[in-house]
Design an enzyme around this catalytic site. Structure first.
Site, PDB file in Angstrom:
ATOM      1  N   THR A 156       0.822  -1.248  -0.072  1.00  0.00           N
ATOM      2  CA  THR A 156      -0.105  -0.013  -0.067  1.00  0.00           C
ATOM      3  C   THR A 156       0.916   1.119  -0.065  1.00  0.00           C
ATOM      4  OG1 THR A 156      -0.263  -0.372   2.521  1.00  0.00           O
ATOM      5  CG2 THR A 156      -1.797  -1.128   1.010  1.00  0.00           C
ATOM      6  N   LYS A 182       3.922  -6.853   4.216  1.00  0.00           N
ATOM      7  CA  LYS A 182       3.701  -5.385   3.580  1.00  0.00           C
ATOM      8  C   LYS A 182       3.275  -4.792   4.977  1.00  0.00           C
ATOM      9  CE  LYS A 182       0.231  -3.336   3.398  1.00  0.00           C
ATOM     10  NZ  LYS A 182      -0.530  -2.333   4.519  1.00  0.00           N
ATOM     11  N   THR A 193       0.301  -3.366  12.216  1.00  0.00           N
ATOM     12  CA  THR A 193      -0.701  -2.943  11.148  1.00  0.00           C
ATOM     13  C   THR A 193       0.047  -3.834   9.909  1.00  0.00           C
ATOM     14  OG1 THR A 193      -1.970  -1.427   9.840  1.00  0.00           O
ATOM     15  CG2 THR A 193       0.205  -0.727  10.823  1.00  0.00           C
ATOM     16  N   GLU A 279       7.088   4.757   7.190  1.00  0.00           N
ATOM     17  CA  GLU A 279       6.438   6.130   6.618  1.00  0.00           C
ATOM     18  C   GLU A 279       7.266   7.425   6.802  1.00  0.00           C
ATOM     19  OE1 GLU A 279       1.879   4.896   5.602  1.00  0.00           O
ATOM     20  OE2 GLU A 279       2.074   6.029   7.332  1.00  0.00           O
ATOM     21  N   ASN A 407       0.518  10.547   5.436  1.00  0.00           N
ATOM     22  CA  ASN A 407      -0.846  10.329   5.926  1.00  0.00           C
ATOM     23  C   ASN A 407      -1.833  11.321   5.673  1.00  0.00           C
ATOM     24  OD1 ASN A 407      -0.726   7.532   7.543  1.00  0.00           O
ATOM     25  ND2 ASN A 407       1.046   8.598   7.816  1.00  0.00           N
ATOM     26  N   SER A 412      -5.907  10.452  -1.424  1.00  0.00           N
ATOM     27  CA  SER A 412      -5.783  11.328  -2.607  1.00  0.00           C
ATOM     28  C   SER A 412      -4.920  10.509  -3.709  1.00  0.00           C
ATOM     29  CB  SER A 412      -5.166  12.653  -2.266  1.00  0.00           C
ATOM     30  OG  SER A 412      -3.896  12.603  -1.961  1.00  0.00           O
TER      31      SER A 412
END
Length: 412
Positions: A156, A182, A193, A279, A407, A412
């Site tokens: 993702t 992932k 997660t 991230e 995040n 979008s």
């Protein structure tokens, strides 16, 4: 970019006899990307899993639990990205069930022998019709060496695909272990997660397999954190096909320790890859807490440090504002902690500095030393609680500007 990690080449991911993988572009949320993965298992394979403890768990998590409770003779896994199918109520459950029925019809197996997995945006319903339409392409793509493609298809916000593979000698016979995972954000153990899938061609009895998947998770996916958020879809599945000829039926088997260690090693590599690709991460941080009375309190302290946004932003800036670490140890919840008996070290590139002792700054510590150590890409925080022999390790990363940007723009 991930911290000191790159995806293994396809040739480095060894096929596991009894496992075939196929991917397809199903257009589940975005066009022109592989977003659907089918994993087919030969008859005789066994599977076990652990899942998120989030009470708003996704429909596929609920179905996986039900299907595994009905038996370990799983024959297929189906994974979609883009939409998590979480927080979708009865329609979401119907979509997950339709997916299982579609896979069952495609492969000629029972729906209860299918484990579904979804990852992506929460509160959006899975378009089951797109999944079903993509299954034929997945089936046509099924192949033993499909691990590399599958690692990419389950991503993702990941910037790199995550995979690991080992071949080890167990009792004089070669055993293969390969896995993919992932995850990059919304990472918090219980499970983290993430999605993780590890397969071995060893045969493992169902009771042992259930024990091993939990132990492997505790030493890997349940020992990482990026941002402290527990997702709704976290799943870790361990598959044993038995095709190697090695069959372990009880923990007393002399081959069991080596097999267990190899599986845990693969799971740990996959889990650490998630943190390295956190991230916006620029640093990989190991938090080792020792000298506790129990493993649980050591983990409690490690997570207090690893979850602190003040600690994590200090690491991003290489700012030796290390009183933030001391504060996190203090609020971790050990009410009878003797702070005068605790010590904190900081280390990187072979250099270790004692930062805190006797309840205050160590006499020989300087900010110049702290800043130099914190500029490294890989850093270790070591804490000794001075109250016992237990220890635990957690892996995390820093918190950067890019975490907010990623995040904020996620949908979008």
């Amino acid at each position: 970019m991930p911290v000191n990690y790159s995806t293994p080449a396809a040739s480095q991911l060894h096929p596991v006899a009894g496992v075939r993988l196929g991917v397809a572009e199903a257009g589940i949320r975005k066009k022109d990307r592989r977003d659907l993965t089918l994993i087919a298992l030969d008859e005789g394979a066994r599977a076990a899993g652990v899942f998120t403890k989030n009470r708003f768990c996704a429909a596929p998590v609920t179905l996986c639990r039900q299907h595994l409770a009905a038996g370990s003779d799983i024959r297929a896994l189906v994974i979609n990205t883009g939409i998590a199918n979480a927080g979708t109520g009865a329609p979401g459950m119907a979509a997950a069930e339709a997916t299982c029925h579609g896979v069952a019809e495609t492969l000629g197996i029972a729906p209860r022998q299918v484990l579904p997995f979804s990852t992506g945006v929460i509160l959006e319903l899975l378009p089951a019709e797109r999944v079903l339409a993509g299954l034929a392409a997945c089936q046509a793509d099924l192949k033993a060496d499909g691990w590399h493609a599958a690692a990419h298809a389950i991503m993702t916000t990941d910037t790199v695909a995550k995979a690991a593979s080992r071949r080890v000698q167990i009792g004089g016979q070669r055993v293969t272990i390969t896995g993919i995972s992932k995850g990059a954000g919304m990472i918090r153990p219980n499970m983290a997660t993430m999605l993780g899938f590890v397969a071995t061609d060893a045969g493992i009895a169902p009771a042992l397999l259930n024990s091993l998947v939990k132990e492997a998770a505790d030493h890997s996916f349940n020992a990482i954190t990026v941002d402290g958020d527990t997702s709704t879809n976290d799943s870790f599945i361990l598959i044993a096909t038995g095709k190697s000829g090695v069959e372990v039926s009880d923990a007393g088997d002399a081959r069991w320790p080596a097999l267990k260690a190899a599986v845990i090693e693969v799971a740990r590599e996959l889990a650490q890859a998630i943190v390295r690709d956190g991230e916006g991460a620029t640093k990989f941080i190991t938090i080792a807490v020792e000298g506790g009375r129990t493993i649980e309190e050591c983990r409690q302290v490690a997570y207090a440090i690893g979850h602190s946004p003040l600690v994590k932003t200090a690491f991003f800036a290489s700012d030796p504002n290390l009183g933030r670490i001391q504060a996190a140890v203090g609020y971790a919840g050990i009410e009878d902690l003797d702070v005068a008996g605790s010590r904190i070290w900081l280390a990187s590139n072979g250099e270790e500095a004692l930062v805190s002792e006797h309840g205050g700054r160590a006499a020989g510590y300087t900010e110049e030393t702290g800043s130099r150590i914190m500029q490294a890409a890989e850093i270790t925080v070591r804490v000794h609680l001075g109250r016992g022999e237990a220890q635990a390790t957690v892996w995390t990363c820093d918190l950067s500007y890019d975490y907010v940007k990623i995040n904020a723009d996620y949908r979008s």
